[in-house]
Motif scaffolding. Structure first.
Motif, mmCIF file in Angstrom:
data_model
loop_
_atom_site.group_PDB
_atom_site.id
_atom_site.type_symbol
_atom_site.label_atom_id
_atom_site.label_comp_id
_atom_site.label_asym_id
_atom_site.label_seq_id
_atom_site.Cartn_x
_atom_site.Cartn_y
_atom_site.Cartn_z
ATOM 1 N N ALA A 165 -4.606 -2.434 -1.966
ATOM 2 C CA ALA A 165 -3.357 -1.962 -2.564
ATOM 3 C C ALA A 165 -2.260 -1.854 -1.514
ATOM 4 O O ALA A 165 -1.115 -2.261 -1.728
ATOM 5 C CB ALA A 165 -3.562 -0.619 -3.249
ATOM 6 N N ILE A 166 -2.601 -1.309 -0.345
ATOM 7 C CA ILE A 166 -1.620 -1.197 0.732
ATOM 8 C C ILE A 166 -1.260 -2.577 1.258
ATOM 9 O O ILE A 166 -0.086 -2.906 1.452
ATOM 10 C CB ILE A 166 -2.165 -0.307 1.868
ATOM 11 C CG1 ILE A 166 -2.306 1.143 1.396
ATOM 12 C CG2 ILE A 166 -1.248 -0.370 3.090
ATOM 13 C CD1 ILE A 166 -2.908 2.077 2.418
ATOM 14 N N GLU A 167 -2.260 -3.409 1.493
ATOM 15 C CA GLU A 167 -2.022 -4.749 2.031
ATOM 16 C C GLU A 167 -1.116 -5.568 1.121
ATOM 17 O O GLU A 167 -0.285 -6.351 1.586
ATOM 18 C CB GLU A 167 -3.359 -5.460 2.229
ATOM 19 C CG GLU A 167 -3.242 -6.815 2.893
ATOM 20 C CD GLU A 167 -4.579 -7.516 2.990
ATOM 21 O OE1 GLU A 167 -4.691 -8.441 3.824
ATOM 22 O OE2 GLU A 167 -5.513 -7.174 2.233
ATOM 23 N N ALA A 168 -1.266 -5.390 -0.194
ATOM 24 C CA ALA A 168 -0.481 -6.156 -1.162
ATOM 25 C C ALA A 168 0.929 -5.599 -1.355
ATOM 26 O O ALA A 168 1.751 -6.216 -2.034
ATOM 27 C CB ALA A 168 -1.213 -6.198 -2.498
ATOM 28 N N GLY A 169 1.195 -4.422 -0.812
ATOM 29 C CA GLY A 169 2.516 -3.821 -0.973
ATOM 30 C C GLY A 169 2.700 -3.120 -2.299
ATOM 31 O O GLY A 169 3.840 -2.929 -2.749
ATOM 32 N N ASP A 170 1.605 -2.692 -2.940
ATOM 33 C CA ASP A 170 1.710 -1.959 -4.205
ATOM 34 C C ASP A 170 2.524 -0.686 -4.008
ATOM 35 O O ASP A 170 2.417 -0.020 -2.979
ATOM 36 C CB ASP A 170 0.325 -1.592 -4.739
ATOM 37 C CG ASP A 170 -0.463 -2.800 -5.225
ATOM 38 O OD1 ASP A 170 0.049 -3.928 -5.101
ATOM 39 O OD2 ASP A 170 -1.584 -2.603 -5.729
ATOM 40 N N ILE A 189 2.420 5.154 -3.414
ATOM 41 C CA ILE A 189 2.048 4.752 -2.054
ATOM 42 C C ILE A 189 3.328 4.765 -1.231
ATOM 43 O O ILE A 189 4.273 4.035 -1.523
ATOM 44 C CB ILE A 189 1.426 3.350 -2.024
ATOM 45 C CG1 ILE A 189 0.153 3.314 -2.884
ATOM 46 C CG2 ILE A 189 1.086 2.945 -0.585
ATOM 47 C CD1 ILE A 189 -0.477 1.936 -2.983
ATOM 48 N N THR A 190 3.378 5.590 -0.219
ATOM 49 C CA THR A 190 4.580 5.698 0.606
ATOM 50 C C THR A 190 4.563 4.651 1.721
ATOM 51 O O THR A 190 3.521 4.053 2.029
ATOM 52 C CB THR A 190 4.701 7.089 1.236
ATOM 53 O OG1 THR A 190 3.734 7.215 2.298
ATOM 54 C CG2 THR A 190 4.467 8.184 0.207
ATOM 55 N N ALA A 191 5.704 4.456 2.332
ATOM 56 C CA ALA A 191 5.828 3.497 3.434
ATOM 57 C C ALA A 191 5.066 3.959 4.674
ATOM 58 O O ALA A 191 4.853 3.176 5.604
ATOM 59 C CB ALA A 191 7.295 3.287 3.783
#
Length: 318
Positions: free
Chosen positions: A132-137, A164-166
């Motif tokens: 999820a993080i890798e995909a930029g969700d 999901i925060t930056a």
């Protein structure tokens, strides 16, 4: 309500604690066998086993639950585990990051509820938080689902979302989702007790497979955009740890910031490495400011501290 719990890592241990503190009776806990870990590679119990043993819960650690396994040892342990489940009075099994496949012979005994770290069907599979993080969700969450033979294909029972925060890494997001999963499974079982839990089939569209993370993926390719590299660094923190090499030395990269300014320099070229600018690297698109690094045998350090003992200006990461 009597609950058999199956899980292995810290994510699952948080849920086990939530169920225990909510007053559910847990007659049996399933977890994976102890594994070698640490510098001495001594056998270490899973986080779930540690919690279960500390609170007087019975623990079972079969190598497999598949009675048709071609390995006779695994098949024998699976048969013994199956008989143990059949002889244990329980109402529901709760599964969280167990790591073993539950065959139909297990799923057919009693209802099995799974705590899944994704908004299904967005990420099915082993590594939904990383992917999820890798995909930029922009968001993720917890899905409590009813287990069936397919991989994370069962109907959804409860869903709760989380932005999901930056700044989120897999480590920080894991902790948020673990706490959410513990709260949501308690809510689900209480609703189940009162017949208020409704199963909703997963949508057929939007399915993605969150493949298990490999160490090979953590070697960064600076021809990618700065935004993609920032996501990968956060996705691979704390495991397996994104890395790059400079002059043959492998450096772990634990934190970064994508910058919009581009450079005509070759990707991987270190554009700045000083107290004023920090460590700035050319990428395929944009530039990347590295904020936390670690050399072999050293500690994680802020960029300003790292370059005091490891000058980088003018060098190239690859």
């Amino acid at each position: 309500m009597k609950v058999i719990f199956a899980g292995t890592p810290e994510f699952a241990a948080v849920a086990l604690q939530a169920l225990h503190e909510a007053g559910f009776e847990i007659p049996l806990v399933l977890t994976q066998p102890d594994r070698p870990a640490g510098r001495g590679m001594h056998l270490q119990p899973s986080a779930v086993k540690q919690y279960a043993v500390a609170h007087g819960m019975e623990v079972l650690q079969p190598l497999s639950l598949r009675m048709d396994s071609p390995d006779p040892v695994r098949a024998e342990q699976a048969k013994a585990a199956h008989q143990r489940l059949l002889s244990t009075p329980y109402d529901v099994m709760v599964v969280a990051a167990y790591g073993l496949i539950l065959p139909c012979s297990t799923l057919d005994i009693k209802p099995c509820l799974n705590i899944h770290g994704s908004l299904l069907p967005r990420w099915r599979g082993a590594a939904p938080i990383h992917r999820a993080i890798e995909a930029g969700d922009k968001e993720t969450g917890i899905t409590i689902m009813q287990m069936e033979e397919g991989l994370d294909t069962g109907p959804m029972l409860l869903v709760e979302s989380l932005p999901i925060t930056a700044q989120d890494s897999t480590g920080t997001l894991h902790d948020k989702l673990a706490a959410m999963g513990g709260q949501l499974i308690v809510q689900a079982l209480r609703q189940l007790q009162h017949g208020q839990l409704e199963a909703v089939p997963q949508p057929e569209a939007g399915v993605n497979y969150a493949a298990k993370i490999s160490k090979e993926e953590a070697a960064l390719d600076f021809s990618l955009s700065a935004t993609e590299l920032d996501r990968k660094i956060r996705a691979f923190n704390p495991f397996p740890g994104a890395h790059a090499s400079v002059n043959g030395v492998h450096i772990k990269l634990w934190g970064a910031e994508a910058l919009p300014a581009s450079s005509k320099a070759e990707p991987g070229q270190i554009l700045a490495a000083d107290a004023q600018h920090g460590i700035v690297v050319a990428c395929g698109t944009g530039t990347l400011r590295l904020t936390s690094l670690q050399k072999p045998g050293g500690k994680r350090l802020p960029a300003a501290e790292f370059i005091k003992g490891f000058p980088l200006e003018g060098l190239k990461l690859g």
